[in-house]
Design an enzyme around this catalytic site. Structure first.
Site, short mmCIF file in Angstrom:
data_model
loop_
_atom_site.label_atom_id
_atom_site.label_comp_id
_atom_site.label_asym_id
_atom_site.label_seq_id
_atom_site.Cartn_x
_atom_site.Cartn_y
_atom_site.Cartn_z
N HIS A 84 0.87 -1.36 -0.02
CA HIS A 84 0.09 -0.06 -0.15
C HIS A 84 0.87 1.11 -0.01
CE1 HIS A 84 -0.05 -0.32 4.67
NE2 HIS A 84 0.08 1.03 4.52
N ASP A 220 1.14 -7.97 2.00
CA ASP A 220 1.17 -6.52 1.76
C ASP A 220 2.74 -6.04 1.94
OD1 ASP A 220 0.91 -3.64 1.85
OD2 ASP A 220 -0.39 -3.69 3.59
N SER A 652 4.00 1.78 8.99
CA SER A 652 3.63 0.78 7.79
C SER A 652 4.85 0.80 6.85
CB SER A 652 2.81 1.46 6.93
OG SER A 652 1.33 1.29 7.27
#
Lengths: 732, 732
Positions: A84, A220, A652
Site C-alpha cells: 500500500h 502487503d 507501515s
C-alpha cells in the site's frame, strides 16, 4: 520442537507478560539501555551496531518514503516496504492494457524497474539537538501566543537553512511537547523505482474487511530500489543514475521467525499521545473520538447511499469514503480500546502517584504547577469545543467547501513572505497544492456535495447561540432545520465556479482581491470561515505555546519519577521497538495464534473480492507445505505474524528484524484491539502485524519461477536444487 | 501445572488428534471395548460400573425428559438438565406479578418445588433385542411397501403390549436402518418438579446471538426433582408423593474439570445419518439442505418484516421465527460443515475402499448389490424431488394450512383402528394434538399467513408441469405469478373457519364426512393435499421398506471391514460418548480456548438483552477469582467448556461426568463448525459445549447465599468456612 520441553514451557511463561516492552525508542536511547537487558531480550549483536554516539548504525537502514517506512535489504539500494506504500507507482504505470495494479509487477532486470514520480526516499543524515537554540528564540516576557510564534519561526528558519543544501529535507522535531527539539537533517532521494509488487489480490488480500484485524492473510509488501546520480549523490531521476549503496542494510533471514522469537521494528511512527496529562486524554476519549465517529458516520452514510445508486458516483466517492471510514473505525476503536485497556484509569493513578511523589520534593513544585495549569487550560477550551470541532472537521466533508477553503487560504498566505506562512502553504508545497486541487475534480459528486454541505450548515445552525458563526448565520437567514437549509446549499453550489476545474486553476493563480472581486458565493463563505479558522488557529497556537512551556516541566517530573529511560511520544522520527512474536486473547475463550499460513489464504478464498487470490497462488498452495519456505512446526508457509511491538501509523512498511539484525518481515498494521495504543501500551493486546519474509520468498518463487531468480539472488537466496522431475503421480 | 512440564507437553501432543473418539456408544458397546483402552482414555472405574450385561449401571442415571436429556445427581431424585429444557415449567408458573422466567426460581424447601404439567421423566428400564421377532413379521414374498407396513405394525403391537404396564413408555428402536431392533421399555414418571432455575439473563445469556457458537457464557442449567408415589412407583403428581430414589446418580465433583481432562457425555441423542451411503448423503448435502435454507429464509423474511411493523405480531410469530431460523441456520451449517469436513469426499473414499474389499469376498456379494440398489433408488427419487420436498415442508409455513392439514389427517386417522393409524395420530397422542391445535391460536397473524400461503401456492405453481398438484392447479385457475395468486390466498383465508378457535375445536371432534360437508375451502384444499401426502407417504414407506432390507446388508459389510465396534447412528436411545476437554481452531490464526470465565460474562455484558446479566451477578463477579469455585489456572470461576464429545440434538441436558463418574458439567450445545457432525465426525472441530458445574455452584452461592445451602448440601457441598468479616478495605 527444537528446545527441550521444560525450557520451552519456561520460555512461554517468560513471554506471557514479563517481557512486553513499551516504547518507541529513539536511536540514541538504544545506547542508554542496559546492554545486558537488551541481550536478555534477544538482541544478539552489540547495541553499538544498531547506533553509535556519532549517529550511524544498522538502524539507518530504516528509511522513510512519504508517509511510510521502508528498509534497505541489499547493498544495491533494494528496499522493502508495504504494497500500500508503493501503490502510487503502480497506479502511475497502470493502463487498461497493462494493469499492473491487478497483475502486479516484476522487473526481471534493473532496466525494467519503474520510476515513481513524486515518491521520495528520505534517509536520516544528521540529528542535532537544538533545544537550546529554539528556547533562546523566545523573547523574554513573551506571552504564550508570542512564544508559539517565536518557536515556529525559529523552526522554519532552521529548516530553511538546513534545506539550502540540495536534496536535503529537514524538520525540527519536538519531543514530548518541547522537552527536546531535534533538527533532523535527511537526504531526499527522488529516484525511487518499483522492482516488485505482487498482484493486488495478494498485496491487498482481505481489503477493507480484514483491515485492522486478525487473522490476516495479506502479502502487503513491495520492493523498491533507490537510485542516485553516478556520483552517488541524490539526483532527480535519470537514465545515468546508479543504484544507491546504503551504508547499512538488513540481510534477509530465510529461516524467518518463530513464536516467542525476538524482533525489532524500525521505522517512522507518526504521532502518539502518551505524554498527555489525564485532562488532555479525557478530552480525546470522552469528547473528540465519540464526536468524530458520529460525524464521519453521518457523512459516510450519505456517500454510501449515493454510491449505491450509481456506479460512476461510487468510483468518484470511493477514496473519500475509505478515508472517512478508516477514521470513523479508528475513532470507535480508540474509545473501546481506552476503555478496555483502562488507559484513563491508569493515567489517573500514575498522575496521582507522581503528584504525591512530587509534593514531597520542593524541586518539583514547578512540575506540579505546570500540571495544574494544563488541566485548567483544557477545562477552558470546553466552552467553544463544539464550534471549534466543527470548524476543524468541515474540510473533510463537502469537497467544494474544502476546495474553496484551500483557495481562500492560499490566496491569503501566498501574499506573505514564505517564512511567515502557514507551513502547509509555504512555497515548497505550491506544487503539491496545485496537484491536489486538480486531482480532486474526479472526486466531486454534485448531489452528494449538496447533502454534505447541508449537513455541515445544519450543524453550524444547531450550535448554542453564543457559539454561532456570523457568516453562516447570515447565509442561512434564520433557517434552522435541514429542510430549510437544503435550498440554501443548493443555491450556493449552483452559483459557485469553485467546482469548475478550469476556473479553479485560474483561481489558484489569483490574488485575494481578485478572488473577492468574483463575488463567488462559496468563496465568500470560505473567506468568512477562513477568518474563523484563523481566529481559532490563534487560540490553538496560544494553547500550544502554553503546552510547549508546561509539558516539558511536567514531563521532566515524570521521567525523574520513572528513574529509567522513558520513550518519548512518536513524532515522525526514527524509532525502534523491541518485541516478541506472540498471540493474544481478544476476548474470553478466544486466542489469536501468532501466525497464519498459505493454507489459511486458501481457506479464506471465496473467489470474490477482496478474497480472490490469483489462480497461480491457489494452484501452488497445495505444494507450499513441501516447499523450502514451509515452517517445520506449522507444516506450511507462514503468511503474516503478530508481535507485541509498539507501533503506530507511519510504521507501515517498517522492516522487522531478528536479534542479529536480519529481515524476518515487514510491518503493515495493528490489531483492532490495539488502536488505543497511541494513548497507552496495553501489553495484553498490543500487537502489530507483519508479513513473514518467507511468504514473500515463496510467492516470488512460486509465481514467477526463473524470472524472480536475479532478485532472489540479490537477497542472498540461491535457487533450490532441482527436484527429480515427475516424481509425484497426478491425483485422479 | 500439576504435572511436570514434559509429561504435560506429551499429554498435549497425545490429545491433539490421536485421542478424538468418534461414537455415540450404546451402553452394551461399552462392554465390547477393550477395558485397557478405556482406562487409557481416562475411565477410572471398571466399565462394568457403567453398564452390566443385565442392563443396569451408572449410565442409568442419565434419563430423558421430553426431547432433552438429564441426569440424577442425588439419592433423592435431584436431576440436572438445561435451563431451556425446564423452560416450560417456568412458563407455567410465571405471572406478570411473579415472573419466574425473568427472576429464576429457588425452592428453599421441597414443599416449595413447582410441579410441571406435561413434563415427564423417562427412565430406561429394560432393553430387549427383538430383531428376530420384527424380521419374522414380514410375510414371505412381501414387496418393499408390504415389508415396511409389516414391520411398522409389528412395532406398534410390541409397543402396545409393552405399554399395557402402567407408566411404561415403550419404543422399538431401529439401529442403522434395521440391522438391529431393540424394544426400549422405559418407566415414565409424570411428577417432575422444578427445584432451581437461574434468572433468564443467566440461563439464556447470549440468547440467539451466541446460539451454536463459541465462546459462550451461558448458565444453561436447571435442577428438577422426580417424585413417585409413596410406594416408590411412578404416580401422577400428588401431595403424598415422595422423591424418587434412583439406583444410581452422578455425585457432583466440585473440583470440576481441566483442559485435556477426560469426560463422558451420557444422554439421548436424537438422529444422525452416518450410516447413509454416499448417494443418500449427497442428496442431503446438495439438495435438501440448500433448498431448506432458501425456503425457510424466504418465510423468515416475510415474518420478520411483519414483526417489525407491530409488537403484537412480533410476539405472535416469535417462536415460529425462532424455529425456522434455527433450522435455516442449521441447514447452512450442514452445507458448510460437510464441505469443511470433506465429509462427502471421505464417504466416497471409504465406500470405494469397502467396495474393493467386498469385491474380493464372495460372501459380501449381497452387500455390494444392496449398496448399488440403494444408489439406484435414490436416483429414482430425484424425478419428483421438488414436489415431494414442498409437500413435506408446507406445514412449517402458513399456520392455517398446517391446522387444516392436521384436522384433515386426524379426521381420517381417527376413523381407523388405533394400530393402523399414522403413529402421530394414535389415540395416545389425542390430547397432545388437541393441546397443540388450541395453543396455535396465539401464533396466528392473518396478513402474514396470507403472504406465506401465497408463497407456498406460488411454489406449487412453479413446479414443472408433470409435477403439478391438481388440487392446487384448480384452485389457482391458471394463475402463475404471485400477484395473481395473492387474491386466491386472501379469498381462501377469508372464507375458512379453520382459524376460528371455537370452530376448530368442533372440527377436531367431527368426522371426515362432517368436515367435508362444511365445504370450508381451506379444509377442502387440505383434504386434497392430504391425499397427495398419503401418496407421497406410500412412496416413502416403500423406500423405507427397501432401506430396512438393504441398509443392514451393507452395514454388516461396513462393520466387518472395520473389524472393531462401530457405533450405530443415534436414534433417541441411551448413548455415551468418550471425550476430552479441548479447544479448536475455527480457522487459520484463531484458537478457541476450551474454557470461559465469569470475567468473560462481565466483559460481554452490554446491559442490553441478551447480554444483560443480573446486577447481583455483576456485583459478585469481582470476587469470583477469590471464591472457592475459582479454577487455579484460570484464576476465575469457569463458566462453559468445550470437549470433543460426539453429540447431537437430544443431548441437551446430558450430564457430563469425569473418569470416576462424577458430574463436572451439563451439555447444552455444539459449536457452529460441528453442525455437520450428524453426517461424519470431524475431530478438528467436533466440539460440544457444557456448563461447568463450578459456575452452577458459584452462582447459587453468590446469588442466594444461605437460601441455597440445603440444596448445595444435598449435592455434597458444605458451606465455606466463614471468612473474617471486613478484611478487605473498600476501594476508592
Amino acid at each position: 520442537m527444537k528446545l527441550p520441553a521444560i525450557a520451552f514451557t519456561l520460555g512461554l511463561l517468560a513471554a506471557s507478560g514479563a517481557f512486553a516492552v513499551e516504547g518507541k525508542w529513539t536511536p540514541e536511547q538504544v545506547l542508554e539501555h542496559d546492554p545486558q537487558w537488551l541481550r536478555k531480550l534477544g538482541l544478539e549483536i552489540p547495541p553499538q551496531k544498531l547506533w553509535t554516539k556519532d549517529g550511524a548504525g544498522l538502524l539507518e537502514a530504516a528509511v522513510r518514503i512519504d508517509g511510510c517506512s521502508a528498509g534497505f535489504i541489499s547493498a544495491q539500494g533494494l528496499m522493502i516496504t508495504n504494497h500500500h506504500c508503493a501503490f502510487s507507482i503502480l497506479q502511475q504505470h497502470s493502463t487498461p492494457e497493462r494493469d499492473l495494479i491487478t497483475h502486479g509487477f516484476l522487473a526481471r532486470t534493473p532496466a525494467e524497474e519503474l520510476p515513481g514520480s513524486g515518491v521520495r526516499a528520505t534517509l536520516p543524515h544528521r540529528l542535532t539537538d537544538v533545544t537550546r537554540e529554539v528556547e533562546a528564540a523566545v523573547p523574554a516576557g513573551a506571552d504564550d501566543l508570542a512564544r508559539f510564534r517565536a518557536i515556529e519561526r525559529k523552526q522554519k528558519e532552521m529548516v530553511a537553512e538546513c534545506e539550502k543544501a540540495e536534496h536535503h529535507r529537514c524538520q525540527v522535531a519536538a519531543f514530548d511537547g518541547g522537552l527536546r527539539y531535534v533538527l533532523v537533517d535527511s537526504l531526499e532521494l527522488p529516484d525511487v523505482r518499483l522492482v516488485y509488487a505482487p498482484p493486488r489480490a495478494v498485496g491487498d488480500y482481505g481489503g477493507e474487511i480484514d483491515n485492522w484485524s486478525w487473522p490476516r492473510h495479506v502479502g502487503d509488501f513491495a520492493l523498491l530500489r533507490v537510485y542516485t546520480g553516478p556520483d552517488g549523490k541524490p539526483a532527480p531521476k535519470g537514465d545515468a543514475n546508479v543504484p544507491y549503496r546504503p551504508r547499512h542494510f538488513f540481510p534477509v533471514a530465510p529461516r524467518g521467525i518463530e513464536p516467542d522469537g525476538f524482533v525489532m521494528v524500525a521505522g517512522y511512527p507518526g504521532l502518539t499521545f502518551r505524554s498527555y496529562t489525564e485532562a488532555e486524554m479525557r478530552e480525546r476519549a470522552e469528547l473528540f473520538y465519540p464526536r468524530r465517529a458520529e460525524l464521519y458516520r453521518a457523512w459516510i452514510d450519505l456517500m454510501e447511499a449515493a454510491s449505491k445508486r450509481d456506479d460512476a458516483v461510487r468510483i468518484a466517492l470511493a477514496d473519500r469514503i475509505k478515508g472517512l471510514a478508516n477514521n470513523e473505525k479508528n475513532s470507535r476503536g480508540q474509545v473501546a480500546g481506552i476503555r478496555r485497556g483502562k488507559i484513563l484509569e491508569k493515567k489517573t493513578a500514575s498522575e496521582k502517584e507522581i503528584l504525591a511523589w512530587a509534593a514531597k520534593r520542593p524541586e518539583q513544585k514547578e512540575a506540579v504547577a505546570a500540571h495544574d495549569e494544563l488541566a485548567r487550560l483544557i477545562a477552558e477550551r470546553r466552552a467553544t469545543w463544539d464550534r471549534d470541532f466543527l470548524l476543524n472537521q468541515m474540510k473533510s466533508g463537502p469537497k467544494p467547501l474544502d476546495l474553496a477553503l484551500t483557495l481562500a487560504r492560499w490566496a491569503g498566505e501566498k501574499a506573505k513572505p514564505d517564512l511567515e506562512r502557514d507551513p502547509d502553504y509555504q512555497e515548497r508545497n505550491r506544487e503539491r497544492l496545485a496537484e491536489r486541487l486538480e486531482r480532486d475534480q474526479k472526486r466531486l459528486d454534485p448531489p452528494t456535495e449538496a447533502a454534505l454541505l447541508t449537513d455541515v450548515l445544519a450543524r453550524f445552525a444547531a450550535l448554542p447561540e453564543a457559539s454561532r458563526v456570523p457568516a453562516v448565520e447570515s447565509l442561512l437567514g434564520g433557517a434552522r432545520d435541514r429542510a430549510a437549509i437544503r435550498p440554501r446549499a443548493d443555491d450556493l453550489l449552483a452559483h459557485t465556479k469553485v467546482t469548475d476545474l478550469a476556473e479553479r486553476k485560474r483561481m489558484f493563480e489569483e490574488s485575494e482581491a481578485q478572488l473577492r472581486a468574483r463575488h463567488d458565493p462559496l468563496l465568500d463563505l470560505a473567506f468568512a470561515l477562513d477568518r474563523e479558522l484563523r481566529a481559532l488557529k490563534e487560540r490553538e497556537d496560544r494553547f500550544l505555546g502554553a503546552v510547549s512551556r508546561l509539558r516539558p516541566r511536567w514531563q521532566r517530573a515524570v521521567i525523574a519519577h520513572a528513574g529509567k529511560p522513558v520513550a518519548p511520544d512518536a513524532n515522525g522520527t526514527l524509532r525502534v521497538s523491541f518485541a516478541r512474536v506472540r498471540g493474544y486473547a481478544p476476548r474470553d475463550g478466544v486466542w489469536m495464534t501468532p501466525q497464519t499460513t498459505v493454507g489459511g489464504v486458501v481457506e479464506k478464498n471465496t473467489g470474490e473480492e477482496p478474497f480472490a487470490a490469483p489462480a497461480e497462488l491457489l494452484a501452488a498452495a497445495p505444494k507450499a507445505p513441501a516447499s523450502r519456505w514451509a515452517d517445520p512446526k506449522l507444516k506450511d508457509v507462514p503468511v503474516d505474524f503478530l508481535a507485541d511491538a509498539d507501533t503506530t501509523g507511519g510504521n507501515s512498511g517498517s522492516p522487522v528484524v531478528n536479534g542479529r539484525g536480519e529481515l524476518v518481515g515487514v510491518n503493515f498494521d495493528r490489531v483492532w484491539e490495539n488502536v488505543a495504543n497511541d494513548f497507552g501500551y496495553n501489553p495484553d493486546v498490543a500487537r502489530n502485524i507483519s508479513v513473514d519474509v518467507r511468504y514473500m520468498l515463496w510467492l516470488m518463487e512460486a509465481l514467477h519461477g526463473k524470472a524472480a531468480e536475479p532478485l532472489l539472488r540479490e537477497m542472498g537466496i540461491t535457487p533450490p536444487k532441482p527436484a527429480s522431475a515427475g516424481a509425484s503421480s497426478p491425483e485422479r
